[in-house]
Design a protein around this motif. Structure first.
Motif, short mmCIF file in Angstrom:
data_model
loop_
_atom_site.label_atom_id
_atom_site.label_comp_id
_atom_site.label_asym_id
_atom_site.label_seq_id
_atom_site.Cartn_x
_atom_site.Cartn_y
_atom_site.Cartn_z
N HIS A 141 2.46 -13.12 11.14
CA HIS A 141 1.97 -12.63 9.93
C HIS A 141 2.86 -13.12 8.54
N HIS B 132 1.51 -15.54 5.44
CA HIS B 132 1.56 -15.25 3.91
C HIS B 132 1.67 -16.54 3.35
N GLY C 69 8.23 -4.58 -1.78
CA GLY C 69 7.09 -3.83 -1.82
C GLY C 69 7.08 -2.40 -1.54
N GLU C 70 8.12 -2.32 -0.53
CA GLU C 70 8.59 -0.74 -0.18
C GLU C 70 9.17 -0.01 -1.45
N PHE D 168 8.51 -0.92 -4.60
CA PHE D 168 7.46 -0.58 -5.70
C PHE D 168 6.74 0.87 -5.11
N GLY E 186 2.65 -1.14 -5.90
CA GLY E 186 2.78 -2.29 -6.67
C GLY E 186 1.73 -2.44 -7.85
N GLY F 205 2.59 -12.89 0.28
CA GLY F 205 2.82 -11.48 0.26
C GLY F 205 2.27 -10.72 -0.80
N GLY F 206 2.13 -9.56 -0.53
CA GLY F 206 1.50 -8.52 -1.60
C GLY F 206 1.94 -8.34 -2.90
N VAL F 207 3.38 -8.59 -2.88
CA VAL F 207 4.12 -8.43 -4.35
C VAL F 207 4.01 -9.73 -4.94
N ASN G 19 1.91 -9.90 -8.14
CA ASN G 19 2.63 -9.39 -9.46
C ASN G 19 2.77 -10.33 -10.46
N MET H 12 -2.95 -13.38 -1.48
CA MET H 12 -1.54 -12.81 -1.25
C MET H 12 -1.37 -11.83 -0.68
#
Ligand code: KG4
Ligand code: ZN
Length: 395
Positions: free
Chosen positions: A127, A131, A215-216, A218, A232, A332-334, A337, A360
């Motif tokens: 995974h 990303h 991310g954690e 955030f 986030g 990745g999710g962040v 940003n 992302m």
């Protein structure tokens, strides 16, 4: 004959390789189809996030149950969006780690079953690597048409980025694929890593977080100051009305420039918030949010976001100086940003191209993209009878 036996002989026969990617590692049930590792044919993502909001984080059992309900319709929709039938698909890629065990199981068992039933080669995907591979998508399929680039107010992407269409969806994709050596900053809810790729499948992990992922951080800071999950996006929007210079939060200093630590920053935010509302460090954290004013909340969100982004950019710049990569990518999710994107673009000595935000956060297209490179480069094919999940898979 089984695909995993003959895969090495057959992979090079494909000129146009279409891979279907399945992603279920957390709370998104997702399926995407990608051609040749660069053309996005479909990207269908169904999130169960609304079911988790009241709990302030992802509940693994709820996520797994949602995947079971959603996985087949999501795959069918993805095929439909790509205007593909199973006959057009050359292989199936699936995330087998890292992630939540129950969630990963749904994707892997579905992919194994489909690989056997449809007689397709199966590729096991990490995974976190996937990303970064979202950055290799530069076009949509032949069925899509190109339209003029339109920019939005907070658009930090270079002008070269084009808008592409798949049906009613439009994507702003990178104009070019990243070049090797490529420095990758992976920033998600579970990972914060700097990785140097010399070529496909040839990489070194330069450093990662010692404790919380960014991310954690955030998500935890959002909870402290009373913003909804996921943290986030809610911190980003609260920060828009805040002043990022109001508070000087600390940056962790570690022995290695490429290691990160975000748990101290989260605690510093809690102490700051307790102090701002006139209480000491033993005031219960769950009561802090209700005592903060809107402007205190916005200023804390903006100050935290600035320092979290600065921490990531400091390390990325140092790695850039030391390794002189030809490209720098984020995933990745962040990586969605805008403050992180702004700071990186401002401080990096080379131009940085950003990928569409929907590629992302967790999605199946990134899994399919990396799956294409597995297939095109003759990486080992997974056994559909035995592939198992690896919740703690590392780079
Ligand atoms: O990559 P991802 O979708 O899932 C994991 O693999 O973890 O990342 C999710 C994380 C969450 O912590 C979420 O708060 C964060 O990405 N995130 C953001 C933004 N959008 C999502 N963080 C900062 N700014 C954003 N715009
Ligand atoms: Zn992820």
């Amino acid at each position: 004959m089984q695909w995993y036996v003959v895969g090495h002989i057959c992979y090079h026969l494909y000129v146009f390789m279409k891979i279907l990617g399945i992603e279920t590692s957390c709370d998104e049930t997702a399926c995407g189809i990608v051609e040749d590792g660069s053309k996005l044919l479909s990207n269908v993502v169904l999130s169960s996030i609304d079911l988790h909001k009241t709990y302030g984080g992802v509940v693994p059992e709820i996520a797994a149950r949602s995947h079971i309900e959603a996985i087949i319709p999501v795959i069918e929709q993805s095929l439909e969006q790509a205007k593909c039938s199973w006959d057009d698909i050359d292989g199936i890629a699936v995330t087998y780690g890292a992630g939540l065990g129950g969630s990963l199981l749904v994707g892997v068992m579905t992919a194994r079953t489909l690989a056997i039933a449809k007689n397709k080669p199966l590729y096991a995907i990490n995974h976190v690597e996937a990303h970064i591979y979202a950055n290799f998508l530069t076009a949509t399929g032949a069925v899509s048409s190109r339209s003029n680039h339109s920019s939005t107010a907070n658009d930090t992407a270079p002008a070269a980025v084009q808008e592409w269409r798949i049906g009613d969806d439009s994507y702003k994709l990178r104009a070019q694929q990243p070049e090797f050596p490529m420095l990758g900053l992976i920033v998600s809810g579970g990972h914060t890593q700097l990785v140097l790729w010399r070529d496909h499948f040839d990489y070194t992990l330069l450093g990662q977080t010692r404790d919380d992922a960014v991310g954690e951080a955030f998500d935890k800071v959002a909870k402290i100051i009373g913003l909804p999950y996921p943290g986030g996006p809610s911190i980003s929007s609260a920060a828009e009305t805040g002043d990022a210079e109001t508070y000087q939060l600390p940056k962790a200093r570690l022995d290695s420039a490429y290691e990160f630590s975000f748990s101290g920053l989260k605690t510093a935010v809690l102490r700051l918030a307790q102090n701002e509302i006139g209480h000491s460090h033993d005031f219960p954290s769950y009561k802090v949010a209700e005592n903060l004013s809107e402007s205190q909340r916005a200023n804390i969100a903006a100050s935290f976001q600035r320092i979290a982004a600065e921490t990531l950019v400091d390390a990325t710049l140092q790695a850039y100086d030391e390794h002189q990569p030809k490209s720098v990518v984020i995933g990745g999710g962040v990586a969605a940003n805008q403050e992180l994107r702004r700071q990186l673009a401002e401080r990096l000595p080379l131009p940085i191209e950003y990928q569409d935000i929907r590629l992302m956060t967790d999605n199946g297209a990134m899994v399919a993209t990396l799956g294409c490179y597995h297939a095109m480069r003759g990486q080992p094919i997974a056994n559909p009878e035995t592939l198992s999940i690896e919740p703690n898979l590392s780079m």
